[in-house]
Design a protein around this motif. Structure first.
Motif, PDB file in Angstrom:
ATOM      1  N   ILE A   1       0.961  -1.067   0.112  1.00  0.00           N
ATOM      2  CA  ILE A   1       0.046   0.533   0.033  1.00  0.00           C
ATOM      3  C   ILE A   1       0.604   0.989   0.359  1.00  0.00           C
ATOM      4  O   ILE A   1       0.757   1.923  -0.556  1.00  0.00           O
ATOM      5  CB  ILE A   1      -1.120   0.504   1.310  1.00  0.00           C
ATOM      6  CG1 ILE A   1      -1.852  -1.100   1.359  1.00  0.00           C
ATOM      7  CG2 ILE A   1      -2.048   1.282   1.012  1.00  0.00           C
ATOM      8  CD1 ILE A   1      -2.591  -1.470   2.828  1.00  0.00           C
ATOM      9  N   ASP A   2       1.801   1.058   0.563  1.00  0.00           N
ATOM     10  CA  ASP A   2       3.027   2.718   0.870  1.00  0.00           C
ATOM     11  C   ASP A   2       3.762   1.935  -0.237  1.00  0.00           C
ATOM     12  O   ASP A   2       5.201   1.816   0.562  1.00  0.00           O
ATOM     13  CB  ASP A   2       3.619   2.757   1.721  1.00  0.00           C
ATOM     14  CG  ASP A   2       4.102   3.359   2.805  1.00  0.00           C
ATOM     15  OD1 ASP A   2       3.802   4.505   1.497  1.00  0.00           O
ATOM     16  OD2 ASP A   2       4.375   4.337   3.833  1.00  0.00           O
ATOM     17  N   GLY A   3       3.867   1.715  -1.090  1.00  0.00           N
ATOM     18  CA  GLY A   3       4.977   1.071  -2.217  1.00  0.00           C
ATOM     19  C   GLY A   3       5.085   0.052  -1.517  1.00  0.00           C
ATOM     20  O   GLY A   3       4.329  -1.085  -1.349  1.00  0.00           O
ATOM     21  N   PRO A   4       6.728  -0.310  -1.698  1.00  0.00           N
ATOM     22  CA  PRO A   4       7.239  -2.018  -1.705  1.00  0.00           C
ATOM     23  C   PRO A   4       7.824  -2.100   0.199  1.00  0.00           C
ATOM     24  O   PRO A   4       8.628  -2.086   0.689  1.00  0.00           O
ATOM     25  CB  PRO A   4       9.119  -1.782  -2.145  1.00  0.00           C
ATOM     26  CG  PRO A   4       9.088  -0.311  -2.059  1.00  0.00           C
ATOM     27  CD  PRO A   4       7.841   0.588  -2.130  1.00  0.00           C
ATOM     28  N   SER A   5       6.287  -1.713   1.296  1.00  0.00           N
ATOM     29  CA  SER A   5       6.608  -2.370   2.658  1.00  0.00           C
ATOM     30  C   SER A   5       6.691  -3.595   2.504  1.00  0.00           C
ATOM     31  O   SER A   5       6.048  -4.304   2.184  1.00  0.00           O
ATOM     32  CB  SER A   5       5.488  -1.100   2.825  1.00  0.00           C
ATOM     33  OG  SER A   5       4.308  -1.950   2.766  1.00  0.00           O
ATOM     34  N   THR A   6       6.780  -3.816   3.499  1.00  0.00           N
ATOM     35  CA  THR A   6       7.078  -5.101   4.211  1.00  0.00           C
ATOM     36  C   THR A   6       6.672  -5.631   5.468  1.00  0.00           C
ATOM     37  O   THR A   6       6.992  -4.802   6.534  1.00  0.00           O
ATOM     38  CB  THR A   6       8.577  -5.272   4.258  1.00  0.00           C
ATOM     39  OG1 THR A   6       9.634  -4.751   4.892  1.00  0.00           O
ATOM     40  CG2 THR A   6       8.704  -5.719   2.566  1.00  0.00           C
ATOM     41  N   HIS A   7       5.380  -6.418   5.921  1.00  0.00           N
ATOM     42  CA  HIS A   7       5.522  -6.312   7.119  1.00  0.00           C
ATOM     43  C   HIS A   7       5.189  -7.849   7.756  1.00  0.00           C
ATOM     44  O   HIS A   7       4.350  -8.647   6.468  1.00  0.00           O
ATOM     45  CB  HIS A   7       4.153  -5.667   7.433  1.00  0.00           C
ATOM     46  CG  HIS A   7       3.708  -4.400   7.211  1.00  0.00           C
ATOM     47  ND1 HIS A   7       4.109  -3.384   8.033  1.00  0.00           N
ATOM     48  CD2 HIS A   7       3.369  -3.850   6.044  1.00  0.00           C
ATOM     49  CE1 HIS A   7       3.949  -2.480   7.546  1.00  0.00           C
ATOM     50  NE2 HIS A   7       3.181  -2.477   6.247  1.00  0.00           N
TER      51      HIS A   7
ATOM     52  N   SER B   1       3.743 -12.563  -0.224  1.00  0.00           N
ATOM     53  CA  SER B   1       5.508 -12.620  -0.389  1.00  0.00           C
ATOM     54  C   SER B   1       6.319 -12.899   0.444  1.00  0.00           C
ATOM     55  O   SER B   1       5.577 -13.391   1.471  1.00  0.00           O
ATOM     56  CB  SER B   1       6.624 -11.066  -1.163  1.00  0.00           C
ATOM     57  OG  SER B   1       6.843 -10.222  -0.330  1.00  0.00           O
ATOM     58  N   THR B   2       7.119 -13.071   0.410  1.00  0.00           N
ATOM     59  CA  THR B   2       8.050 -13.813   1.515  1.00  0.00           C
ATOM     60  C   THR B   2       9.331 -12.940   1.939  1.00  0.00           C
ATOM     61  O   THR B   2      10.858 -12.821   2.033  1.00  0.00           O
ATOM     62  CB  THR B   2       9.093 -15.296   0.909  1.00  0.00           C
ATOM     63  OG1 THR B   2       9.854 -15.083   0.257  1.00  0.00           O
ATOM     64  CG2 THR B   2       7.662 -15.545   1.255  1.00  0.00           C
ATOM     65  N   ALA B   3       9.004 -11.357   1.145  1.00  0.00           N
ATOM     66  CA  ALA B   3      10.457 -10.143   1.842  1.00  0.00           C
ATOM     67  C   ALA B   3      10.779 -10.408   2.715  1.00  0.00           C
ATOM     68  O   ALA B   3      12.531 -10.205   2.570  1.00  0.00           O
ATOM     69  CB  ALA B   3       9.850  -8.999   0.885  1.00  0.00           C
ATOM     70  N   VAL B   4      10.810 -10.255   3.848  1.00  0.00           N
ATOM     71  CA  VAL B   4      11.025 -10.168   5.344  1.00  0.00           C
ATOM     72  C   VAL B   4      11.777 -11.872   5.533  1.00  0.00           C
ATOM     73  O   VAL B   4      13.131 -11.971   5.827  1.00  0.00           O
ATOM     74  CB  VAL B   4      10.524 -10.414   5.959  1.00  0.00           C
ATOM     75  CG1 VAL B   4      10.535 -10.397   7.567  1.00  0.00           C
ATOM     76  CG2 VAL B   4       9.452  -8.884   6.423  1.00  0.00           C
ATOM     77  N   SER B   5      11.464 -12.638   5.640  1.00  0.00           N
ATOM     78  CA  SER B   5      11.669 -14.384   5.748  1.00  0.00           C
ATOM     79  C   SER B   5      12.779 -14.436   4.033  1.00  0.00           C
ATOM     80  O   SER B   5      14.146 -15.451   4.908  1.00  0.00           O
ATOM     81  CB  SER B   5      11.175 -15.369   5.591  1.00  0.00           C
ATOM     82  OG  SER B   5      10.377 -15.815   4.880  1.00  0.00           O
ATOM     83  N   ALA B   6      12.606 -14.321   3.247  1.00  0.00           N
ATOM     84  CA  ALA B   6      12.625 -14.865   2.206  1.00  0.00           C
ATOM     85  C   ALA B   6      13.239 -16.234   1.500  1.00  0.00           C
ATOM     86  O   ALA B   6      13.558 -16.857   1.131  1.00  0.00           O
ATOM     87  CB  ALA B   6      14.969 -14.115   1.863  1.00  0.00           C
TER      88      ALA B   6
END
Length: 368
Positions: free
Chosen positions: A141-147, A174-179
């Motif tokens: 929502i806020d660009g490429p934010s990650t939660h 996605s899995t951006a935080v854990s990869a």
């Protein structure tokens, strides 16, 4: 849920110009028809109370059809059907396999236009791990934010809220935080205006809307004009903005005679408003704060010369020097005139006395 002298259902009137999804006694989501009260339950079937919400729109299209082309997939992302029952008991849940990427380039997302930059929106989706646990990232929502959120094998509705960016918005899983690679089940994603998601709205091609819950009490023989006490047992919303209402009593119009109890979220204050003959008599912020996503007992008592509010075993009262109106013909619960400024929470119980109870009694009734 009941009044002191008669069942609450005998004098309660409901209106809603749409269907609504809430959990039933089985713990599964069930549809309530137009104008049908939405009594909500938790995952094991315990009753939470009457869910009173404002109007809302799911801005996503095809909110549960994740295989639709409007849901874009990064390379390596696979969406497939699942035989595991969805939160509503249907076979409409889908499986999402994410290959894992620290850059978040393994996502499932839907581009959404028309959001107002800097305004807060919430993104919610039902998810569970296929087996064991899974670490998932929500954002966009806020660009490429990650939660980051962690899932187990139980369905849960995970959500985020953030201001919309000035660029393209794309609510994304996605899995951006854990990869790490993850396999999950997903059902009904929802993007709506406001700091917390409301009950599920399923869209099928275009954004879908749910109407406001209008809840009123008919002030018949049970209601004493000029004096009385209400005690509200509430479970508050997970987050809020602006001024939302608990109860309004008024004559022909809110601009005329009225007694209003609401909550000013910006000031973290309960507030009362009293008008007589169209003239403001009392406008008072009493005290704060109400905790979010929490149970509270709030007592409102009134008579000539005094309005008292009890919360958490403390009572504060208005200045004196007035006579209460004696012509209230409308009692509205949880919204502003049945139109907006909704509490977005649960009314667990409501009690009434045809007299102003003593402060000592209000202390007892408002204690947790």
């Amino acid at each position: 849920m009941g009044l002191r002298y008669q069942p609450l259902a005998a004098c309660m009137k409901f209106a809603r110009a749409s269907t609504k999804l809430v959990r039933g006694p089985s713990g599964l989501l069930e549809t309530r028809a137009n104008d049908q009260p939405a009594y909500d339950h938790d995952a094991v079937g315990r009753r939470l109370g009457l869910l009173i919400e404002g109007a809302a729109t799911n801005l996503l299209r095809y909110s549960s059809a994740f295989g639709n082309a409007l849901w874009e997939k990064d390379s390596g992302v696979v969406v497939s059907n699942s035989a595991i029952a969805a939160p509503d008991g249907s076979q409409t849940a889908m499986r999402l396999d994410l290959p894992g990427s620290s850059a978040g380039a393994d996502g499932l997302y839907q581009n959404v236009g028309g959001l107002v930059a800097s305004e807060v929106y919430s993104f919610a989706v039902w998810m569970r791990a296929v087996s064991g646990t899974a670490d998932i990232t929500l954002g966009g929502i806020d660009g490429p934010s990650t939660h980051g959120v962690t899932l187990d094998e139980n369905w849960q509705r995970v959500w985020i809220a953030e201001p919309a960016s000035n660029t393209t918005r794309y609510p994304k899983i996605s899995t951006a935080v854990s990869a790490l690679p993850a396999s999950v089940l997903i059902w009904n994603a929802q993007l709506e205006a406001g700091p917390a998601p409301t009950s599920d709205i399923i869209s099928n091609g275009i954004p879908a809307a749910r109407a406001v819950d209008e809840v009123r009490l008919d002030p018949g023989d049970w209601f004493a004009q000029g004096r009385g006490t209400f005690v509200f047992d509430l479970h508050t919303a997970r987050d809020w903005a602006g001024i939302w209402r608990i109860v309004q009593m008024y004559s022909a119009s809110l601009n005329d005679d009225h007694l209003d109890l609401g909550y000013d979220s910006a000031a973290d204050q309960l507030r009362i408003s009293l008008r007589k003959n169209g003239v403001p008599v009392v406008t008072q912020s009493l005290y704060g704060t109400l905790a979010k996503d929490s149970r509270h007992r709030i007592a409102l008592a009134w008579d000539d010369d005094v309005i008292s509010v009890g919360l958490d075993g403390v009572v504060l009262s208005s200045p004196d020097g007035f006579a209460m109106p004696r012509n209230f013909t409308n009692i509205v619960l949880g919204t502003f005139a049945g139109m907006d400024k909704a509490m977005n929470g649960h009314l667990r119980n409501l009690a009434y006395w045809p007299e102003k109870l003593s402060n000592s009694r209000l202390i007892e009734l408002s204690e947790e």
